[in-house]
Design a protein around this motif. Structure first.
Motif, PDB file in Angstrom:
ATOM      1  N   ARG A 161      -2.745  41.555  80.022  1.00  0.00           N
ATOM      2  CA  ARG A 161      -1.419  40.587  79.756  1.00  0.00           C
ATOM      3  C   ARG A 161      -1.520  39.600  80.859  1.00  0.00           C
ATOM      4  O   ARG A 161      -1.439  38.314  80.470  1.00  0.00           O
ATOM      5  N   ILE A 162      -1.805  39.841  82.122  1.00  0.00           N
ATOM      6  CA  ILE A 162      -1.983  38.728  82.984  1.00  0.00           C
ATOM      7  C   ILE A 162      -2.982  37.960  82.891  1.00  0.00           C
ATOM      8  O   ILE A 162      -2.882  36.624  82.814  1.00  0.00           O
ATOM      9  N   LEU A 163      -4.134  38.358  82.260  1.00  0.00           N
ATOM     10  CA  LEU A 163      -5.201  37.457  81.939  1.00  0.00           C
ATOM     11  C   LEU A 163      -4.951  36.287  80.989  1.00  0.00           C
ATOM     12  O   LEU A 163      -5.098  35.220  80.721  1.00  0.00           O
ATOM     13  N   ASP A 164      -4.100  37.196  79.891  1.00  0.00           N
ATOM     14  CA  ASP A 164      -3.851  36.010  78.493  1.00  0.00           C
ATOM     15  C   ASP A 164      -2.611  35.102  79.170  1.00  0.00           C
ATOM     16  O   ASP A 164      -2.902  33.949  78.515  1.00  0.00           O
ATOM     17  N   ARG A 165      -1.738  35.477  79.878  1.00  0.00           N
ATOM     18  CA  ARG A 165      -0.593  34.476  80.279  1.00  0.00           C
ATOM     19  C   ARG A 165      -1.414  33.535  81.275  1.00  0.00           C
ATOM     20  O   ARG A 165      -0.735  32.491  81.220  1.00  0.00           O
ATOM     21  N   ALA A 166      -2.227  33.664  82.031  1.00  0.00           N
ATOM     22  CA  ALA A 166      -3.030  32.919  82.875  1.00  0.00           C
ATOM     23  C   ALA A 166      -4.072  32.048  82.077  1.00  0.00           C
ATOM     24  O   ALA A 166      -4.613  31.326  82.878  1.00  0.00           O
ATOM     25  N   GLU A 167      -4.250  31.883  80.901  1.00  0.00           N
ATOM     26  CA  GLU A 167      -5.108  31.248  80.142  1.00  0.00           C
ATOM     27  C   GLU A 167      -4.888  29.660  80.521  1.00  0.00           C
ATOM     28  O   GLU A 167      -3.762  29.315  80.552  1.00  0.00           O
ATOM     29  N   GLY A 168      -6.017  29.251  80.942  1.00  0.00           N
ATOM     30  CA  GLY A 168      -5.679  27.607  81.417  1.00  0.00           C
ATOM     31  C   GLY A 168      -5.606  27.419  82.780  1.00  0.00           C
ATOM     32  O   GLY A 168      -5.799  26.299  83.451  1.00  0.00           O
TER      33      GLY A 168
END
Length: 364
Positions: A247-254
């Protein structure tokens, strides 16, 4: 001194620039204590890489406060300072020292661009009489990185960070560098060594099993030990991400967060004074599962912190929003460097291996 409406032009800017840099160093393989330097191996990824994201609303609120006319303060230019960085590990050889300058407020800090060469650097034990200083020389392949000089003879133990000893770093920058500082100094007391007696297991299920370690005591003057736990995933991949890390990786996309950066995480400070000592003089600490971002093999590094390192970490947490301070009253980072900024810290460390497995529910 707490920051108020002058937030835009004070030492806060120095702290932001330096913290962000600490997440970008590539001097050593991720997660290893190479050169006794836990921070320049990306071990503080979650604290450093996400700092800009966490501070964005704080900085924005401070700018609004100034714009709203809380006083007639005009942001002043931030004076350049020297930045020192070194970490003494108990019972290990003296570490390299990194020397650089702070970057302008509007610029991105990059060590290679701000590195300072041709300085005089030495580390000396100061709690005993007649301890000889250990001189440093600059590495030919790394500007601004100084290592202990190799001498044909040196008193036994002079090049090793002795447990419970006090050391002073002295840096004399080159003349004509444009910074009005003749000397940068800092002192640190090295924690006592400790060992891992036992753990809750070498294979554990994420967030279902208890994650604990039983340690011998690490002595420190005037207080019980304070620890941080750094975890390095040895087989990081998207498939091995725990649900929380995914979830951290998905939310930090970009935001340019990578798998390798998530592979090294660090716990909040664990206060040994909150745990009772056993009859044999050991203590068992609880380790939060937040330190494990990946299933599979992991290396767990437990570090007992000296005061400089501890003060830096706890005040860094406040800068990142780990407190109830209002945006206009966030205290400065505690650095304990005279004539400059940075961290001359110390710690004692022990490591073990842990395999993290998925539970019946897939780790949720």
């Amino acid at each position: 001194m707490p920051l108020r409406c002058s937030l835009a032009g004070g030492s806060f800017a120095h702290s932001v620039r330096w913290f962000v840099r600490r997440s970008r160093s590539t001097d050593a393989p991720a997660g290893r204590d190479t050169n006794n330097d836990p921070q320049t191996t990306k071990s503080a990824f979650m604290k450093c890489r996400l700092l800009a994201l966490l501070l964005a609303p704080v900085v924005g609120a401070a700018v609004l406060l100034v714009a709203a006319g809380c006083d007639t303060y005009q942001p002043a230019g931030v004076d350049k300072q020297y930045v020192v960085e070194a970490y003494l590990r108990a019972a290990d050889t003296l570490p390299p020292v990194r020397l650089s300058r702070t970057a302008p407020v509007e610029a991105t800090y990059e060590f290679n661009k701000q590195a300072v060469s041709n300085a005089e650097v030495q580390v000396r034990r100061v709690d005993v009489d007649d301890a000889p200083p250990v001189g440093y020389v600059e590495r030919a392949d790394s500007a601004g990185v100084y290592r202990p000089a190799e001498l044909p003879s040196r008193p036994e133990g002079a090049g090793v960070a002795q447990p419970l000893a006090r050391y002073r770093l002295t840096v004399r920058p080159p003349a004509g560098d444009g910074i009005a500082t003749e000397e940068v100094t800092a002192e640190t007391v090295v924690p006592d060594t400790f060992g891992i007696v036992e753990t809750s297991g070498d294979t554990l299920t994420w967030r279902q099993d208890e994650l604990r370690a039983t340690l011998t005591q690490s002595q420190y003057p005037g207080r019980r030990a304070r620890f941080i736990v750094a975890t390095t995933a040895l087989a990081p991949s998207r498939e091995n991400l725990t649900p929380l890390a995914a979830r951290i990786l998905d939310r930090a996309e970009g935001e340019e967060v990578s798998i390798n950066e998530l592979a090294v995480t660090e716990s909040p400070v664990i206060n040994g004074g909150n745990y009772e000592l056993s009859p044999r003089g050991t203590l068992t600490i609880d380790i939060p599962w937040l330190v494990a971002n990946f299933y599979g093999p992991n290396e767990i590094a437990i570090r007992a912190l000296g005061d400089n390192y501890y003060d830096f970490v706890r005040s860094q947490n406040v800068q990142q929003g780990g407190s109830t301070f209002s945006p206009g009253a966030i205290p400065n980072v505690i650095e304990r460097v005279e004539g400059g900024t940075g961290l001359f810290g110390s710690y004692a460390g022990a490591t073990y291996r842990l395999r993290v497995t998925r539970g019946d529910s897939g780790g949720l």
